[in-house]
Design a protein around this motif. Structure first.
Motif, PDB file in Angstrom:
ATOM      1  N   SER A   1       0.830  -1.209   0.000  1.00 52.77           N
ATOM      2  CA  SER A   1       0.000   0.000   0.000  1.00 52.77           C
ATOM      3  C   SER A   1       0.867   1.263   0.000  1.00 52.77           C
ATOM      4  O   SER A   1       0.478   2.274  -0.567  1.00 52.77           O
ATOM      5  CB  SER A   1      -0.946   0.003   1.199  1.00 52.77           C
ATOM      6  N   CYS A   2       2.021   1.199   0.588  1.00 60.37           N
ATOM      7  CA  CYS A   2       2.932   2.354   0.577  1.00 60.37           C
ATOM      8  C   CYS A   2       3.553   2.547  -0.793  1.00 60.37           C
ATOM      9  O   CYS A   2       3.910   3.662  -1.165  1.00 60.37           O
ATOM     10  CB  CYS A   2       4.033   2.168   1.612  1.00 60.37           C
ATOM     11  N   ALA A   3       3.692   1.469  -1.548  1.00 56.78           N
ATOM     12  CA  ALA A   3       4.350   1.545  -2.847  1.00 56.78           C
ATOM     13  C   ALA A   3       3.398   1.900  -3.980  1.00 56.78           C
ATOM     14  O   ALA A   3       3.839   2.188  -5.083  1.00 56.78           O
ATOM     15  CB  ALA A   3       5.044   0.223  -3.148  1.00 56.78           C
ATOM     16  N   ARG A   4       2.085   1.892  -3.725  1.00 58.71           N
ATOM     17  CA  ARG A   4       1.129   2.210  -4.784  1.00 58.71           C
ATOM     18  C   ARG A   4       1.247   3.678  -5.182  1.00 58.71           C
ATOM     19  O   ARG A   4       1.521   4.537  -4.348  1.00 58.71           O
ATOM     20  CB  ARG A   4      -0.291   1.937  -4.297  1.00 58.71           C
ATOM     21  N   PRO A   5       1.008   3.960  -6.466  1.00 57.71           N
ATOM     22  CA  PRO A   5       1.057   5.363  -6.910  1.00 57.71           C
ATOM     23  C   PRO A   5      -0.003   6.206  -6.211  1.00 57.71           C
ATOM     24  O   PRO A   5      -1.109   5.739  -5.944  1.00 57.71           O
ATOM     25  CB  PRO A   5       0.777   5.281  -8.409  1.00 57.71           C
ATOM     26  N   ARG A   6       0.366   7.419  -5.921  1.00 57.91           N
ATOM     27  CA  ARG A   6      -0.536   8.360  -5.266  1.00 57.91           C
ATOM     28  C   ARG A   6      -0.628   9.611  -6.115  1.00 57.91           C
ATOM     29  O   ARG A   6       0.261   9.877  -6.924  1.00 57.91           O
ATOM     30  CB  ARG A   6       0.001   8.714  -3.882  1.00 57.91           C
ATOM     31  N   PRO A   7      -1.667  10.408  -5.922  1.00 60.69           N
ATOM     32  CA  PRO A   7      -1.723  11.668  -6.665  1.00 60.69           C
ATOM     33  C   PRO A   7      -0.540  12.560  -6.285  1.00 60.69           C
ATOM     34  O   PRO A   7      -0.108  12.565  -5.125  1.00 60.69           O
ATOM     35  CB  PRO A   7      -3.044  12.301  -6.236  1.00 60.69           C
ATOM     36  N   PRO A   8       0.023  13.301  -7.235  1.00 60.77           N
ATOM     37  CA  PRO A   8       1.189  14.123  -6.936  1.00 60.77           C
ATOM     38  C   PRO A   8       0.854  15.257  -5.974  1.00 60.77           C
ATOM     39  O   PRO A   8      -0.214  15.855  -6.039  1.00 60.77           O
ATOM     40  CB  PRO A   8       1.610  14.668  -8.302  1.00 60.77           C
ATOM     41  N   ARG A   9       1.783  15.516  -5.085  1.00 59.43           N
ATOM     42  CA  ARG A   9       1.671  16.619  -4.139  1.00 59.43           C
ATOM     43  C   ARG A   9       2.971  17.401  -4.185  1.00 59.43           C
ATOM     44  O   ARG A   9       3.997  16.896  -4.611  1.00 59.43           O
ATOM     45  CB  ARG A   9       1.454  16.106  -2.711  1.00 59.43           C
ATOM     46  N   ARG A  10       2.933  18.621  -3.727  1.00 57.82           N
ATOM     47  CA  ARG A  10       4.132  19.469  -3.735  1.00 57.82           C
ATOM     48  C   ARG A  10       5.199  18.906  -2.803  1.00 57.82           C
ATOM     49  O   ARG A  10       6.341  18.762  -3.160  1.00 57.82           O
ATOM     50  CB  ARG A  10       3.762  20.900  -3.332  1.00 57.82           C
ATOM     51  N   SER A  11       4.838  18.599  -1.584  1.00 54.31           N
ATOM     52  CA  SER A  11       5.802  18.007  -0.658  1.00 54.31           C
ATOM     53  C   SER A  11       5.310  16.606  -0.316  1.00 54.31           C
ATOM     54  O   SER A  11       4.315  16.436   0.360  1.00 54.31           O
ATOM     55  CB  SER A  11       5.942  18.850   0.605  1.00 54.31           C
ATOM     56  N   LYS A  12       5.994  15.631  -0.822  1.00 57.74           N
ATOM     57  CA  LYS A  12       5.574  14.251  -0.666  1.00 57.74           C
ATOM     58  C   LYS A  12       6.554  13.533   0.244  1.00 57.74           C
ATOM     59  O   LYS A  12       7.755  13.557   0.010  1.00 57.74           O
ATOM     60  CB  LYS A  12       5.539  13.583  -2.037  1.00 57.74           C
ATOM     61  N   SER A  13       6.037  12.911   1.259  1.00 54.76           N
ATOM     62  CA  SER A  13       6.901  12.112   2.113  1.00 54.76           C
ATOM     63  C   SER A  13       6.138  10.862   2.526  1.00 54.76           C
ATOM     64  O   SER A  13       4.999  10.935   2.960  1.00 54.76           O
ATOM     65  CB  SER A  13       7.345  12.903   3.343  1.00 54.76           C
ATOM     66  N   THR A  14       6.748   9.758   2.346  1.00 53.48           N
ATOM     67  CA  THR A  14       6.169   8.486   2.739  1.00 53.48           C
ATOM     68  C   THR A  14       7.064   7.889   3.806  1.00 53.48           C
ATOM     69  O   THR A  14       8.244   7.665   3.567  1.00 53.48           O
ATOM     70  CB  THR A  14       6.082   7.530   1.534  1.00 53.48           C
ATOM     71  N   THR A  15       6.503   7.702   4.952  1.00 52.19           N
ATOM     72  CA  THR A  15       7.303   7.139   6.043  1.00 52.19           C
ATOM     73  C   THR A  15       6.585   5.941   6.624  1.00 52.19           C
ATOM     74  O   THR A  15       5.355   5.880   6.636  1.00 52.19           O
ATOM     75  CB  THR A  15       7.533   8.172   7.154  1.00 52.19           C
TER      76      THR A  15
END
Length: 98
Positions: free
Chosen positions: A74-88
Motif C-alpha cells: 500500500s505504501c508503494a502504490r502510486p498516489r496523486p502528486p503533491r508538492r511536498s511528498k513524504s512516505t514514512t
C-alpha cells in the motif's frame, strides 16, 4: 628578571595592540570591508537567485518491496502528486525470507 606572570601580561598587551592596529587598518580599507561584510551578505542572495530555477520538483523514485506484505504494498502504490511528498513507515524488524 621578570616573573612569568609579567611575561604573560606583556604578551596579552602586545596582542591587544596588534589586534587594535590591524582592526583599524581593516576598517579603513574599502576592499577589506567589502570582503568581510559585503560578500557574506550578498553571496547567499545571489546564490539563491541564480540556482532557484534549478530546484528539482519531479524525481523518479524506485520502491523495493522485500517484505511483500499488504502494508508495504500500500505504501508503494502510486498516489496523486503533491508538492511536498513524504512516505514514512515505522521501522520493523526484517522478516525471514521463505
Amino acid at each position: 628578571m621578570k616573573s612569568p606572570l609579567k611575561h604573560i601580561s606583556d604578551w596579552f598587551l602586545a596582542l591587544a595592540r596588534v589586534f587594535r592596529r590591524e582592526f583599524a587598518i581593516v576598517i579603513s580599507d574599502a576592499g577589506a570591508l567589502l570582503f568581510f561584510i559585503g560578500l557574506p551578505l550578498a553571496y547567499p542572495i545571489v546564490y539563491t537567485l541564480i540556482y532557484n530555477p534549478e530546484v528539482v520538483n519531479k524525481v523518479a523514485v524506485a520502491v523495493v518491496d522485500d517484505s511483500r506484505t499488504a502494508r508495504a504494498s500500500s505504501c508503494a502504490r502510486p498516489r496523486p502528486p503533491r508538492r511536498s511528498k513524504s512516505t514514512t513507515m515505522p521501522p520493523t524488524s526484517p522478516t525471514p525470507k521463505p
